[in-house]
Design a protein around this motif. Structure first.
Motif, PDB file in Angstrom:
ATOM      1  N   MET A   1       0.831  -1.194   0.000  1.00 60.09           N
ATOM      2  CA  MET A   1       0.000   0.000   0.000  1.00 60.09           C
ATOM      3  C   MET A   1       0.873   1.255   0.000  1.00 60.09           C
ATOM      4  SD  MET A   1      -3.234   0.995  -0.013  1.00 60.09           S
ATOM      5  CE  MET A   1      -4.311  -0.241   0.616  1.00 60.09           C
ATOM      6  N   ARG A   2       2.038   1.172   0.665  1.00 54.54           N
ATOM      7  CA  ARG A   2       2.928   2.342   0.707  1.00 54.54           C
ATOM      8  C   ARG A   2       3.484   2.687  -0.661  1.00 54.54           C
ATOM      9  NH1 ARG A   2       6.394   1.530   6.256  1.00 54.54           N
ATOM     10  NH2 ARG A   2       4.635   1.881   7.656  1.00 54.54           N
ATOM     11  N   ALA A   3       3.791   1.664  -1.463  1.00 58.81           N
ATOM     12  CA  ALA A   3       4.323   1.924  -2.802  1.00 58.81           C
ATOM     13  C   ALA A   3       3.271   2.601  -3.679  1.00 58.81           C
ATOM     14  CB  ALA A   3       4.789   0.618  -3.439  1.00 58.81           C
ATOM     15  N   ILE A   4       2.036   2.169  -3.537  1.00 62.07           N
ATOM     16  CA  ILE A   4       0.956   2.782  -4.302  1.00 62.07           C
ATOM     17  C   ILE A   4       0.754   4.227  -3.844  1.00 62.07           C
ATOM     18  CG2 ILE A   4      -1.517   2.705  -4.793  1.00 62.07           C
ATOM     19  CD1 ILE A   4      -1.312  -0.363  -4.535  1.00 62.07           C
ATOM     20  N   ARG A   5       0.803   4.462  -2.549  1.00 68.01           N
ATOM     21  CA  ARG A   5       0.652   5.819  -2.023  1.00 68.01           C
ATOM     22  C   ARG A   5       1.793   6.715  -2.499  1.00 68.01           C
ATOM     23  NH1 ARG A   5      -2.245   9.692  -1.628  1.00 68.01           N
ATOM     24  NH2 ARG A   5      -3.846   8.419  -0.739  1.00 68.01           N
ATOM     25  N   ARG A   6       3.021   6.174  -2.524  1.00 71.49           N
ATOM     26  CA  ARG A   6       4.173   6.943  -2.983  1.00 71.49           C
ATOM     27  C   ARG A   6       4.007   7.322  -4.459  1.00 71.49           C
ATOM     28  NH1 ARG A   6       8.629   3.515  -2.377  1.00 71.49           N
ATOM     29  NH2 ARG A   6       7.693   3.106  -0.375  1.00 71.49           N
ATOM     30  N   LEU A   7       3.567   6.369  -5.275  1.00 72.57           N
ATOM     31  CA  LEU A   7       3.319   6.649  -6.690  1.00 72.57           C
ATOM     32  C   LEU A   7       2.207   7.677  -6.853  1.00 72.57           C
ATOM     33  CD1 LEU A   7       3.783   6.030  -9.701  1.00 72.57           C
ATOM     34  CD2 LEU A   7       2.102   4.191  -9.472  1.00 72.57           C
ATOM     35  N   ALA A   8       1.148   7.519  -6.075  1.00 70.26           N
ATOM     36  CA  ALA A   8       0.040   8.475  -6.148  1.00 70.26           C
ATOM     37  C   ALA A   8       0.495   9.867  -5.737  1.00 70.26           C
ATOM     38  CB  ALA A   8      -1.117   8.010  -5.255  1.00 70.26           C
ATOM     39  N   ASP A   9       1.310   9.959  -4.691  1.00 71.12           N
ATOM     40  CA  ASP A   9       1.798  11.267  -4.260  1.00 71.12           C
ATOM     41  C   ASP A   9       2.693  11.904  -5.317  1.00 71.12           C
ATOM     42  OD1 ASP A   9       0.395  11.258  -1.895  1.00 71.12           O
ATOM     43  OD2 ASP A   9       2.080  10.558  -0.674  1.00 71.12           O
ATOM     44  N   ARG A  10       3.441  11.093  -6.040  1.00 71.44           N
ATOM     45  CA  ARG A  10       4.259  11.640  -7.140  1.00 71.44           C
ATOM     46  C   ARG A  10       3.385  12.149  -8.278  1.00 71.44           C
ATOM     47  NH1 ARG A  10       8.987   7.128  -7.053  1.00 71.44           N
ATOM     48  NH2 ARG A  10      10.104   7.972  -5.265  1.00 71.44           N
ATOM     49  N   LEU A  11       2.335  11.395  -8.602  1.00 71.77           N
ATOM     50  CA  LEU A  11       1.406  11.866  -9.640  1.00 71.77           C
ATOM     51  C   LEU A  11       0.690  13.144  -9.206  1.00 71.77           C
ATOM     52  CD1 LEU A  11      -0.293   8.632 -11.021  1.00 71.77           C
ATOM     53  CD2 LEU A  11       1.102  10.260 -12.281  1.00 71.77           C
ATOM     54  N   ILE A  12       0.304  13.189  -7.931  1.00 78.10           N
ATOM     55  CA  ILE A  12      -0.349  14.386  -7.399  1.00 78.10           C
ATOM     56  C   ILE A  12       0.625  15.562  -7.434  1.00 78.10           C
ATOM     57  CG2 ILE A  12      -1.263  15.408  -5.272  1.00 78.10           C
ATOM     58  CD1 ILE A  12      -2.498  12.603  -4.704  1.00 78.10           C
ATOM     59  N   GLY A  13       1.889  15.302  -7.102  1.00 75.04           N
ATOM     60  CA  GLY A  13       2.912  16.355  -7.171  1.00 75.04           C
ATOM     61  C   GLY A  13       3.131  16.843  -8.587  1.00 75.04           C
ATOM     62  N   LEU A  14       3.132  15.926  -9.547  1.00 75.07           N
ATOM     63  CA  LEU A  14       3.266  16.317 -10.948  1.00 75.07           C
ATOM     64  C   LEU A  14       2.072  17.152 -11.393  1.00 75.07           C
ATOM     65  CD1 LEU A  14       4.725  16.150 -13.683  1.00 75.07           C
ATOM     66  CD2 LEU A  14       3.479  14.017 -14.097  1.00 75.07           C
ATOM     67  N   SER A  15       0.899  16.755 -10.981  1.00 72.86           N
ATOM     68  CA  SER A  15      -0.310  17.505 -11.299  1.00 72.86           C
ATOM     69  C   SER A  15      -0.230  18.914 -10.725  1.00 72.86           C
ATOM     70  CB  SER A  15      -1.526  16.759 -10.743  1.00 72.86           C
ATOM     71  OG  SER A  15      -2.705  17.474 -10.939  1.00 72.86           O
ATOM     72  N   ALA A  16       0.217  19.028  -9.472  1.00 71.86           N
ATOM     73  CA  ALA A  16       0.357  20.345  -8.847  1.00 71.86           C
ATOM     74  C   ALA A  16       1.451  21.159  -9.522  1.00 71.86           C
ATOM     75  CB  ALA A  16       0.651  20.186  -7.364  1.00 71.86           C
ATOM     76  N   LEU A  17       2.515  20.499  -9.964  1.00 77.12           N
ATOM     77  CA  LEU A  17       3.582  21.198 -10.680  1.00 77.12           C
ATOM     78  C   LEU A  17       3.061  21.788 -11.989  1.00 77.12           C
ATOM     79  CD1 LEU A  17       6.619  21.916 -10.901  1.00 77.12           C
ATOM     80  CD2 LEU A  17       6.904  19.756 -12.118  1.00 77.12           C
ATOM     81  N   ILE A  18       2.239  21.027 -12.692  1.00 76.66           N
ATOM     82  CA  ILE A  18       1.635  21.526 -13.925  1.00 76.66           C
ATOM     83  C   ILE A  18       0.776  22.750 -13.622  1.00 76.66           C
ATOM     84  CG2 ILE A  18      -0.054  21.000 -15.739  1.00 76.66           C
ATOM     85  CD1 ILE A  18       1.044  18.078 -15.626  1.00 76.66           C
ATOM     86  N   GLY A  19      -0.023  22.666 -12.556  1.00 78.14           N
ATOM     87  CA  GLY A  19      -0.827  23.813 -12.154  1.00 78.14           C
ATOM     88  C   GLY A  19       0.034  25.004 -11.763  1.00 78.14           C
TER      89      GLY A  19
END
Length: 165
Positions: A1-19
């Protein structure tokens, strides 16, 4: 579950970076346009850039807003409800949010296909609309996946990432 959360947080960070990049770009465009208007020469196409950039800005930050618990919440009755009911409400709201953002992504994707088929573009700069629409659909999917993962984590572990340090 931690690996999935880490990947999700990276995607969320990329999304915020785009914004964030859109916010910086929009600030520059608006600054140049306002100064240009004062001098009698506004920036040509600024309306097109601002319209497209604002959409990417809003949807870019949506996943991070959900991750940090930034959405509006009315908690008048929360202290009176048992913790299990509050958790069930959180799970239901996360699932409802994910469904809404997946519907937004689907609708915008269908609109992008139509825009591409009809070769639709912005009014002044003639920038293709489909590219921005695909970006919006992708950012909506990231927000939906973040909400879905939050619901799964609440269900399986009982941990709410919005309240984690």
């Amino acid at each position: 579950m931690r690996a999935i959360r880490r990947l999700a947080d990276r995607l969320i960070g990329l999304s915020a970076l785009i914004g964030g990049v859109c916010l910086l770009g929009l600030t520059g465009v608006i600054l140049v346009d306002v100064v240009g208007r004062a001098m009698g020469a506004p920036l040509f196409g600024s309306q097109d850039l601002i319209t497209m950039g604002m959409a990417l800005l809003v949807f870019g930050g949506m996943a991070l807003c959900d991750r940090q618990g930034g959405h509006i919440a009315v908690d008048l009755l929360e202290p009176r409800f048992p913790p299990a009911l509050n958790r069930a409400i959180d799970i239901g709201s996360a699932l409802l949010g994910a469904a809404i953002f997946l519907l937004i992504a689907y609708t915008v994707h269908e609109s992008a296909k139509l825009s591409q088929m009809l070769n639709m573009s912005t009014n002044l700069l003639r920038l293709p609309r489909a590219w921005v629409q695909w970006g919006l659909a992708g950012l909506s999917v990231v927000a939906a996946l973040g909400m879905l993962l939050r619901a799964v984590e609440l269900t399986v572990t009982g941990r709410d990432v919005r309240k984690a340090p």
